[in-house]
Design a protein around this motif. Structure first.
Motif, PDB file in Angstrom:
ATOM      1  N   CYS A  38      24.080 -13.846  89.424  1.00 57.59           N
ATOM      2  CA  CYS A  38      23.109 -14.301  90.410  1.00 57.59           C
ATOM      3  C   CYS A  38      23.756 -15.355  91.302  1.00 57.59           C
ATOM      4  CB  CYS A  38      21.862 -14.868  89.724  1.00 57.59           C
ATOM      5  SG  CYS A  38      20.520 -15.202  90.886  1.00 57.59           S
TER       6      CYS A  38
ATOM      7  N   TYR B 258      22.124 -10.197  91.525  1.00 49.95           N
ATOM      8  CA  TYR B 258      20.886 -10.682  92.122  1.00 49.95           C
ATOM      9  C   TYR B 258      21.157 -11.820  93.096  1.00 49.95           C
ATOM     10  CZ  TYR B 258      19.213  -8.150  88.066  1.00 49.95           C
ATOM     11  OH  TYR B 258      18.983  -7.171  87.137  1.00 49.95           O
TER      12      TYR B 258
ATOM     13  N   MET C   9      14.404 -14.574  85.364  1.00 49.15           N
ATOM     14  CA  MET C   9      15.576 -13.919  84.782  1.00 49.15           C
ATOM     15  C   MET C   9      15.313 -13.213  83.450  1.00 49.15           C
ATOM     16  SD  MET C   9      18.426 -13.426  86.214  1.00 49.15           S
ATOM     17  CE  MET C   9      18.615 -13.487  87.982  1.00 49.15           C
TER      18      MET C   9
END
Lengths: 257, 257, 257, 257, 257, 257
Positions: B121, B148, B171
């Motif tokens: 991420c 992400y 998450m």
């Protein structure tokens, strides 16, 4: 800008049942990681020298026993399983709450940061097929350009000096033809000669044991907590029979308990 | 068994032209690697905040200049390029004779030793496609379960506290659904919050900057010599025009000269 | 054109230490392969129900012991290891001279001949990550469209009737969305219900135990000799300590001796 | 059925700082695409001959400058970056609103429609590793059967006639052994000799420059609009320092403005 | 610098037995490639609308017959097989000495030069699995982010206007979620609407028929000779029975004879 | 524990138009599967010996006709298409409601259970490229270590005895170098010699025809129902012209009707 250093507590487990080899590996490891406080353990049963799938299966069980026994009293910052076949690696990550390092894995992740493609050489031809599977699982199918066995390349090389000489003789052509630009040396027979081989071939040579201790330092530095869900979390209590008491306990109480 | 420790000389190069960010990153890096002696450098031209392919192209050139200037007088044990897009990584490995570390690469190699599959991420959606390509090149196509961008997951999160809270909220479901069991956080905006996020989600969280410094320690420990042939060897003398003098010199004399 | 049939001697080894389950599996197997003469064996130590990497490591050793003991007197045409995690599969192929079948492997090779892409469902979420690795190793990364755990899809389903009903309810959408056109059911809890599930979803459903016995028939029909070189050949005599006598003998004399 | 034709406005950018080579390439390109109206540009800084990762990093920046300067006044139907390492390709696709073509990419997409597997040959051994990465990124890992450097295959070949003769001598065996049934020739040294080589080896030979112009025709024919979201969309306004004014403007106003 | 243009002779073969559709496709093709002299042919037997593996098998044979008949008198610069399932593509490349283009292949090679990842949409759900196999064979497993069928996404859309509206409505979310930044439209039902869809979604949209004709232009420009060895060379004389005379001749005399 | 056996009704279809070869293959098949009741059919049109893509395209159509004609009166438990190029395999799975087996597919799935990596050898060099594509589609890219043609390895070997001798002479080195530990023999010329070759090389050798019949036994044992949705379901009624009546019916009424 500088800052103080800390001392890591590391466990070195030898998958072979040969305790003298464990001592020898520990000596090599101390050179590799001078900042560690090292505890050593030897596989309590199995083969004196592991180099087949059958050996690895038995060693995997034995290594879980060895780690369970060694960690009953002591909490380690990381554990290094000294074997190229990664016996018990994933299982140890489930049962224990400190990071566990495999030598093949550590060496490949290190080599992949030093060259677009790398090659691997160990002593025995039986490792080749096992390493093929690890290369696939770890994701290095396109990064690993060749897997070699010194016993096939230079059957006559027995001592470390002979192995070094043989590698310096045969590896440059093999590496150039395969497109590899770094070489991993793994297995006890080829441990501790990386610097000499590198001097002879002019490309980075990775000692798998050194890489294992260095990657243990990474995992200790990242201080990852135990996974509390997912594949490496503790499996939960289960009924086991016929197991060593220290290992059986690891199936019955969560790590840290 | 214990042994004395050594102090590494590391170069941290910021791909963004924002010198205050370089200072801030250095502070975070000192927490990550307390044993290092740290030199810092900032990209001399380009974007104040790098997050597109065009930014990365300019930053790659700027980073080669920055490393060339910083290493004129000092020989480093390793260099860390603080950017998720790895600007100039392979080129720096050609031109210089110390190991060079990329943050995305270092973080992925670390995460792959902590979980069967990991997720990544960062803040900006533009990183997703660039990271896809790095995942493919580095070999993690089957190991990386998702990439992400926080700005898409939680557009309202601006501060580090808000980002932490948002990651802890979104998450766990994303990781479970994708099968990832570790999370890499990358990019300046998400640097330094890994411990808090990990406490909230119960799975290992890797700070890319910390991983970068830890992997720099690996490469320094392995002490690989400069490759004298193959893809990361010095390219050889060439005629260049219009380049910064320190960088131009690197195209004209071998590293170490 | 017709011809007489022959009767195969098959060994069924249960990786779980639960002997009642072994009997139950044997009953299911007899339905699957009516032409076989069946011998059964149970893992002599380990977990009563195997579903983690740690369980599999212990089971792998236990299964080698069980096969070694069962095959001391009898020569089998093939052996089926009744476990989705393939404990000891490659090792058994080294040590013994009859074909050895793994259930996940057999089921995937069968499913791949029935649909462009297949899905897998077992009971426990912990199998998912282990099956991911097998899918990668066996080559089905692009053929396997999804791996599911019934305990996550329908936590309330406990009995086989409830499991059947739950699969009929949830699987059609999952298969259509993932592009899978066949479904593998694995693990003791889902054994023996394939026909009912197939009737409910209108796509081929493969019972892993049935597939295992069917593929054992293939390997028996092909009558491959023992490999005398390469990765599945006998590893050669080695010094082992602390092992069951029947297994130790397999490390000391070649199969067939 | 026939219909009138249109004339495309194409920009050819040479990644090398050698303006005479740009003229020479333009001549070859005119043979390749007789329907185009051609503008040429030369990298304003960097190496006179690009063949390392470090050269490519500098060239990528220089090429963005060159395209930005050339397109200030003129709107092109497509741009061809004349270099095998694709310097700046993705970045140019972000910053500009006309299709941009890379020679390696164009040649591989063309060859993949002419043979199940193809091989690539350029002059310098340093291209091999860079092309390996492009082959992986573009998806041709299973379609590209070999990557060769003429300087390794036939070091003595210097002129185009000598290169042609050498390729005709060595390639048939290499192609047959690797399973390749088409050959890509790339790099200035091997441009313009495809027809002669093809006549000598009896398999399709693709000139990378010709393929680049032909694929530019494809992209011009498809008339794709600028992507307004996603990875190749304009990155948005950003603060940049130290850049050429024409390039800086591309970071500050959207293409078409 | 400009140069005169040449006129290509192209053969368009429709895999469906519907001759009116062939005329309609030819009209669309003339828009796509105004510089071509177009000959058309229709599959002489098989299904009126091809969208299953069984249809494709029959169409492949029929297309070989159609090309053999059409090329008896005329030598073409290239042939375009107007079908998304590529019936007979490799076989035609063996039997004939002009380049042969498949629409799915051409569209994917075009899209891969316009976006890091692309998606494909056709009308019928049955294409999805067949396209999956082509994506794998052509090397686009990591480049193709999704394969969709309009009949599943918007079953009510029947006319081209309705299809256009439906694609503009549903595709932006699907593309963003999958990471695709270009869209291929294939199949007769979705031919000719790419420009309208692109205007609505703001990402490049590739019309497969247009891409086919554009790539035919590439192959004609490269003027590859017939392969005289390897997989696409002429198979050599063979005894055939029960075939159309024009096709039978192609099995008996080399192309060009 | 033993149980009674059942007798399977199998259809063997020869893709070559040579009826004497069909009889010969049936004889070999009876040895392979003594429990089957065998019906045979020969391709009604096409090449007398299939070994090119063009042959396979025609054979695929012919095989659908042959199966349609043979299954008009009889319902089979499984069908084996006796050809290494899998002509019509997926299409037959759509049109008929009994499992259909391809020889290359069956052999690869069998070999993958006998060795970590296998090799394939057939007679003609033209099979190599076609088998490459099947290897990719079936998922064996990392499991298949080499594809060989005896006509290239030993052009002088004509009889089965000569072929056996040649394979025993050349294969051990090729297998060891490639890392393959099992060998598939395919194509009529190499059918029926697996046992002799295996005795000579000491590694498992798989006869593709035997594997095909054995895998047909697997699919018959699994008794999968017809898929009623997805890629291998019946395509639905469609207008077809110019087809054999038995095949045309298969496009008009669902299997089982």
């Amino acid at each position: 800008m500088t800052a103080p250093t800390s001392r890591r507590r590391l466990l070195l487990v030898n998958s072979n049942t040969d305790a003298a080899m464990t001592e020898w590996l520990a000596g090599k490891a101390m050179v590799a990681d001078q900042g560690a406080e090292l505890t050593i353990a030897t596989a309590p049963f199995g083969a004196s020298y592991v180099d087949s799938r059958a050996d690895v299966v038995v060693a995997a069980h034995a290594i879980l026993v060895a780690i369970a026994q060694a960690s009953t009293e002591t909490r380690f910052d990381a554990c290094v399983i000294a074997c190229f076949g990664e016996p018990g690696l994933g299982a140890a990550r489930e049962l224990f709450d400190f990071p566990v390092v495999g030598l093949a894995e550590a060496a490949m992740h290190s080599a992949a940061q030093l060259a677009p493609r790398f090659a691997i050489c160990s002593r025995s031809t039986r490792w080749i097929s096992m390493l093929e599977e690890l290369v696939t699982l770890y994701g290095f199918r396109d990064r690993c350009a060749g897997i070699y066995a010194l016993s096939a390349l230079a059957p006559e090389a027995q001592t470390q000096a002979e192995s070094t000489a043989a590698l310096v003789r045969v590896m440059p052509d093999l590496l150039r033809e395969s497109g590899a630009a770094a070489l991993i040396l793994g297995g006890a027979a080829l441990t501790g000669i990386a610097a000499e081989v590198e001097a002879g071939i002019g490309l980075p040579v990775i000692d798998a044991l050194t890489a294992g201790f260095a990657q243990a330092g990474v995992l200790a530095a990242l201080r990852p907590g135990k996974a509390w869900s997912g594949p490496y979390s503790w499996p939960g209590h289960r009924d086991v029979t016929g197991l060593d008491a220290a290992l059986a306990k690891r199936f019955q109480v969560p790590p840290g308990s």
